[in-house]
Write an enzyme that holds these catalytic residues in place. Structure first.
Site, PDB file in Angstrom:
ATOM      1  N   HIS A 202       0.832  -1.199   0.000  1.00  0.00           N
ATOM      2  CA  HIS A 202       0.000   0.000   0.000  1.00  0.00           C
ATOM      3  C   HIS A 202       0.868   1.252   0.000  1.00  0.00           C
ATOM      4  O   HIS A 202       0.391   2.372  -0.071  1.00  0.00           O
ATOM      5  CB  HIS A 202      -0.886  -0.044   1.260  1.00  0.00           C
ATOM      6  CG  HIS A 202      -1.907   1.018   1.322  1.00  0.00           C
ATOM      7  ND1 HIS A 202      -1.950   1.968   2.316  1.00  0.00           N
ATOM      8  CD2 HIS A 202      -2.952   1.294   0.518  1.00  0.00           C
ATOM      9  CE1 HIS A 202      -2.964   2.770   2.112  1.00  0.00           C
ATOM     10  NE2 HIS A 202      -3.593   2.398   1.042  1.00  0.00           N
ATOM     11  N   LYS A 204       3.559   4.154  -1.162  1.00  0.00           N
ATOM     12  CA  LYS A 204       3.634   4.932  -2.390  1.00  0.00           C
ATOM     13  C   LYS A 204       4.901   5.790  -2.299  1.00  0.00           C
ATOM     14  O   LYS A 204       4.937   6.757  -1.548  1.00  0.00           O
ATOM     15  CB  LYS A 204       2.423   5.872  -2.539  1.00  0.00           C
ATOM     16  CG  LYS A 204       1.065   5.205  -2.319  1.00  0.00           C
ATOM     17  CD  LYS A 204       0.262   5.923  -1.250  1.00  0.00           C
ATOM     18  CE  LYS A 204      -0.921   5.166  -0.694  1.00  0.00           C
ATOM     19  NZ  LYS A 204      -1.501   4.099  -1.400  1.00  0.00           N
ATOM     20  N   ASP A 209      17.456   8.183  -9.231  1.00  0.00           N
ATOM     21  CA  ASP A 209      18.924   8.260  -9.230  1.00  0.00           C
ATOM     22  C   ASP A 209      19.524   8.059  -7.837  1.00  0.00           C
ATOM     23  O   ASP A 209      20.604   8.597  -7.537  1.00  0.00           O
ATOM     24  CB  ASP A 209      19.409   9.616  -9.783  1.00  0.00           C
ATOM     25  CG  ASP A 209      19.017   9.821 -11.240  1.00  0.00           C
ATOM     26  OD1 ASP A 209      18.670   8.819 -11.901  1.00  0.00           O
ATOM     27  OD2 ASP A 209      19.045  10.982 -11.700  1.00  0.00           O
ATOM     28  N   HIS A 417      -7.548  12.234   1.295  1.00  0.00           N
ATOM     29  CA  HIS A 417      -6.808  10.972   1.389  1.00  0.00           C
ATOM     30  C   HIS A 417      -5.496  11.155   2.166  1.00  0.00           C
ATOM     31  O   HIS A 417      -4.640  10.273   2.192  1.00  0.00           O
ATOM     32  CB  HIS A 417      -6.535  10.498  -0.063  1.00  0.00           C
ATOM     33  CG  HIS A 417      -6.071   9.096  -0.223  1.00  0.00           C
ATOM     34  ND1 HIS A 417      -4.875   8.774  -0.814  1.00  0.00           N
ATOM     35  CD2 HIS A 417      -6.639   7.917   0.102  1.00  0.00           C
ATOM     36  CE1 HIS A 417      -4.729   7.459  -0.853  1.00  0.00           C
ATOM     37  NE2 HIS A 417      -5.782   6.917  -0.306  1.00  0.00           N
ATOM     38  N   LYS A 419      -2.490  11.395   4.894  1.00  0.00           N
ATOM     39  CA  LYS A 419      -2.064  10.471   5.943  1.00  0.00           C
ATOM     40  C   LYS A 419      -0.851  11.080   6.642  1.00  0.00           C
ATOM     41  O   LYS A 419       0.261  10.597   6.491  1.00  0.00           O
ATOM     42  CB  LYS A 419      -1.696   9.109   5.342  1.00  0.00           C
ATOM     43  CG  LYS A 419      -2.902   8.337   4.785  1.00  0.00           C
ATOM     44  CD  LYS A 419      -2.497   7.570   3.567  1.00  0.00           C
ATOM     45  CE  LYS A 419      -3.603   6.935   2.771  1.00  0.00           C
ATOM     46  NZ  LYS A 419      -4.929   6.843   3.222  1.00  0.00           N
ATOM     47  N   ASP A 424       3.987  19.520  18.039  1.00  0.00           N
ATOM     48  CA  ASP A 424       4.829  20.688  18.286  1.00  0.00           C
ATOM     49  C   ASP A 424       6.311  20.367  18.057  1.00  0.00           C
ATOM     50  O   ASP A 424       7.142  21.268  18.012  1.00  0.00           O
ATOM     51  CB  ASP A 424       4.600  21.216  19.707  1.00  0.00           C
ATOM     52  CG  ASP A 424       4.719  20.110  20.734  1.00  0.00           C
ATOM     53  OD1 ASP A 424       3.779  19.291  20.815  1.00  0.00           O
ATOM     54  OD2 ASP A 424       5.745  20.041  21.419  1.00  0.00           O
TER      55      ASP A 424
END
Ligand SMILES: *[C@@H]1O[C@H](CO)[C@@H](O)[C@H](O)[C@H]1NC(C)=O
Ligand SMILES: *[C@@H]1O[C@H](CO)[C@@H](O)[C@H](O)[C@H]1NC(C)=O
Ligand SMILES: *[C@@H]1O[C@H](CO)[C@@H](O)[C@H](O)[C@H]1NC(C)=O
Ligand SMILES: *[C@@H]1O[C@H](CO)[C@@H](O)[C@H](O)[C@H]1NC(C)=O
Ligand SMILES: *[C@@H]1O[C@H](CO)[C@@H](O)[C@H](O)[C@H]1NC(C)=O
Ligand SMILES: *[C@@H]1O[C@H](CO)[C@@H](O)[C@H](O)[C@H]1NC(C)=O
Ligand SMILES: *[C@@H]1O[C@H](CO)[C@@H](O)[C@H](O)[C@H]1NC(C)=O
Ligand SMILES: *[C@@H]1O[C@H](CO)[C@@H](O)[C@H](O)[C@H]1NC(C)=O
Ligand SMILES: *[C@@H]1O[C@H](CO)[C@@H](O)[C@H](O)[C@H]1NC(C)=O
Ligand SMILES: CC(=O)N[C@H]1CO[C@H](CO)[C@@H](O)[C@@H]1O
Length: 495
Positions: A202, A204, A209, A417, A419, A424
């Site tokens: 899941h 991403k 390089d 969407h 996440k 602080d």
């Protein structure tokens, strides 16, 4: 582990009465001599242990983590001129006040990564649908996704080695982009996490390089550029971080071989010394930062890698004033397990810091018609702690992405969407929904940036920027107080 024990203490510990004759053959040496002897033996052992640790076991720092400053053993400093940029996808038609904070787009970041690529592009993704044809739509806003795919299809002819690790496509999640990429010369491996961990791949991220990266909530989907609200981070000219993320990619890549099994333990070359105990010390836009990458599920974490759940909990526990969480879904359960399982790990920590440390906790949740209805009562229960008798300050709001008639017809779109989490102290940018499965079975990753030592106001840090993004959304016209009466069904279109 330092020889804190004094000679006096050694004399007591090793007083003749306690030593059995077999251990001390011959006449007992004078007390002082024995003390020197014991110190010498201890010193030699310590030096040997140090040598072994430094040269043979660079990754087993936990052995020493109790006392000595671990950082002194591990060279975790990096002099790359890293630049960090928060990037967002703002769904079409969603607008803020003119003067509110704005980030470069995910589309720009991916375009820049493609343009900058010289030798390698590695991408880990859940699924691919960058074109209208993948979703059986004719929406003009798919053009950005189609442009990115066109750029990716040109990589091989530019001489750039392209590798893609992806969850096995299902009938619902099409694979025609992958076919096109494979035909263009890209190497593709399907990582069968459903078989290996009962989760999915899941995560991403992009690595270009071994120098530049993208990591965030955006899937390789045209809607992730124009129809879904996303947040991620691009880091440029930062090979120390990119190489560390590369180890996570190599793990997926190895698991993408037919019939692969998860090694236990992972070979030493997958290990890292950058973690929550000993973050990588570098400069982001010239400002000092402690940085590490976390990973889930635990079975995919090589030695030294902080588990994503531990990263989340440590950010919550480390907050002194506030924690702001922006996630699409939040459930104190195992979302996909049968029989049903309660999983209050994160929930407990949020309640605890709110109660014990008086940390101000805010959750800004995504909501759409596919949201699980049980999410709302659990959120309401968190918000119910807000009371002048508990002195807890926990607030929950829903962020609703509006849709006109045309937009409402786009499948699986028009949702927040995000996440991420910002306290602080720290910025946490991840790829996981917040329920048990994502941390225990599903492959996800996060970047944690700690710039708490930086003097406020010198230059805005990525933490400052992330907080500004959160405040913008929290105070925007799209965010709604979680109602106690259950009107979320109407608000989100949940059934
Ligand atoms: C919906 O919004 C999009 C983008 O703002 C616009 O192109 C489209 O014409 C709108 N459709 C309707 C039915 O209002
Ligand atoms: C933006 O401008 C509005 C009115 O012009 C003002 O009320 C608001 O405080 C400003 N916001 C920021 C973040 O400066
Ligand atoms: C990365 O470094 C190169 C070479 O020093 C420089 O040209 C480029 O502008 C840098 N990229 C960023 C985003 O700072
Ligand atoms: C570790 O070494 C093996 C064997 O040489 C290689 O296949 C794998 O890619 C390496 N892993 C990493 C993270 O470099
Ligand atoms: C993988 O496993 C299947 C069934 O267990 C077997 O038929 C196949 O030969 C294996 N493939 C490889 C490359 O080992
Ligand atoms: C951030 O770093 C400081 C030291 O630089 C450390 O004391 C603090 O615990 C860290 N915060 C978190 C939440 O990791
Ligand atoms: C995240 O959670 C939402 C709501 O439960 C779900 O619809 C979505 O599929 C999850 N993300 C992914 C891509 O698994
Ligand atoms: C506590 O809150 C209630 C309403 O939520 C309010 O009526 C009451 O005055 C408050 N008490 C104190 C001591 O602030
Ligand atoms: C870092 O520099 C880039 C430009 O190179 C800028 O876009 C970004 O906002 C800066 N990030 C921070 C945290 O200052
Ligand atoms: C200097 C230092 O941190 N000493 C600690 C070493 O570990 C012991 C037990 O874990 C502590 O009691 C010491 O304070």
């Amino acid at each position: 582990m330092k020889p804190y024990v004094t000679c006096q203490q050694l004399k007591i510990l090793h007083s003749p009465k306690e030593l059995r004759p077999a251990e001390l053959p011959g006449p007992a040496p004078p007390q002082d001599f024995r003390c020197i002897l014991v110190m010498a033996v201890l010193g030699t052992m310590l030096a040997a242990a140090l040598l072994i640790h430094t040269f043979l076991l660079p990754f087993h720092q936990s052995v020493w983590a109790g006392n000595l400053t671990v950082a002194s053993f591990v060279d975790n400093a990096c002099s790359d001129p890293c630049r960090i940029v928060l990037v967002e996808s703002i769904p079409e038609g969603l607008t803020y006040e003119d003067n509110s904070t704005a980030s470069p787009s995910t589309f720009e970041a991916w375009g820049k990564l493609l343009a900058d690529a010289r030798s390698t592009v590695d991408i880990a993704a859940f699924y691919w649908s960058l074109r209208n044809e993948d979703t059986h739509t004719q929406d003009p806003s798919a053009s950005q996704g189609e442009e990115i795919l066109a750029g990716l299809l040109k990589l091989s002819e530019r001489g750039i080695a392209t590798r893609i690790a992806v969850n096995p496509p299902s009938s619902r999640l099409p694979s025609s982009d992958l076919q096109a990429l494979e035909e263009s010369g890209a190497q593709i491996r399907q990582v069968d996490l459903p078989r290996l961990t009962t989760g999915v791949l899941h995560t991403k991220f992009w690595i270009v390089d071994q120098t530049h990266i993208y990591l965030g909530s955006a899937n390789m989907d045209w809607r992730a550029l124009t129809q879904v609200k996303e947040l991620g981070v691009a880091v440029y000219n930062c090979s120390c971080l990119a190489r560390d993320l590369g180890k996570m990619f190599e793990a997926y890549w190895a698991l993408g071989l037919p019939n692969a099994s998860i090694p236990s333990p992972w070979p030493a070359n997958y290990s890292t010394t950058y973690n929550k105990e000993t973050p990588l010390g570098l400069k982001l836009n010239g400002t000092a930062a402690g940085v590490y990458l976390s990973s889930s599920p635990p079975a995919l974490c090589a030695t030294g890698r902080t588990k994503d759940l531990q990263a989340v909990l440590s950010v919550i526990d480390g907050a002194q004033k506030f924690v702001c969480v922006a996630v699409m879904s939040y459930l104190p359960t195992m979302e996909f397990s049968h029989p049903r399982r309660f999983w209050p790990v994160i929930d407990d920590h949020l309640r605890k810091v709110a109660y014990e440390q008086r940390v101000h906790v805010r959750l800004l949740m995504g909501c759409w018609k596919h949201s699980k209805a049980i999410m709302f009562p659990f959120l309401r229960s968190l918000a119910a702690m807000q009371d002048n008798r508990t002195h807890c300050n926990i607030e929950v709001r829903l962020f609703v992405v509006p849709a006109n008639e045309t937009q409402a017809k786009i499948p699986y779109a028009r949702v927040n969407h995000n996440k991420y989490m910002v306290s602080d102290q720290v910025a946490y940018i991840g790829t996981s929904n917040w329920s048990g499965d994502y941390f225990l079975h599903t492959a996800g990753s996060a970047l944690v940036v700690n710039q708490s030592q930086v003097e406020a106001g010198v230059q805005p840090t990525v933490r400052d920027q992330l907080q500004a993004v959160f405040e913008r959304d929290w105070n925007s016209r799209y965010s709604r107080e979680l109602s106690f009466l259950g009107q979320w069904e109407d608000l989100c279109g949940t059934h």
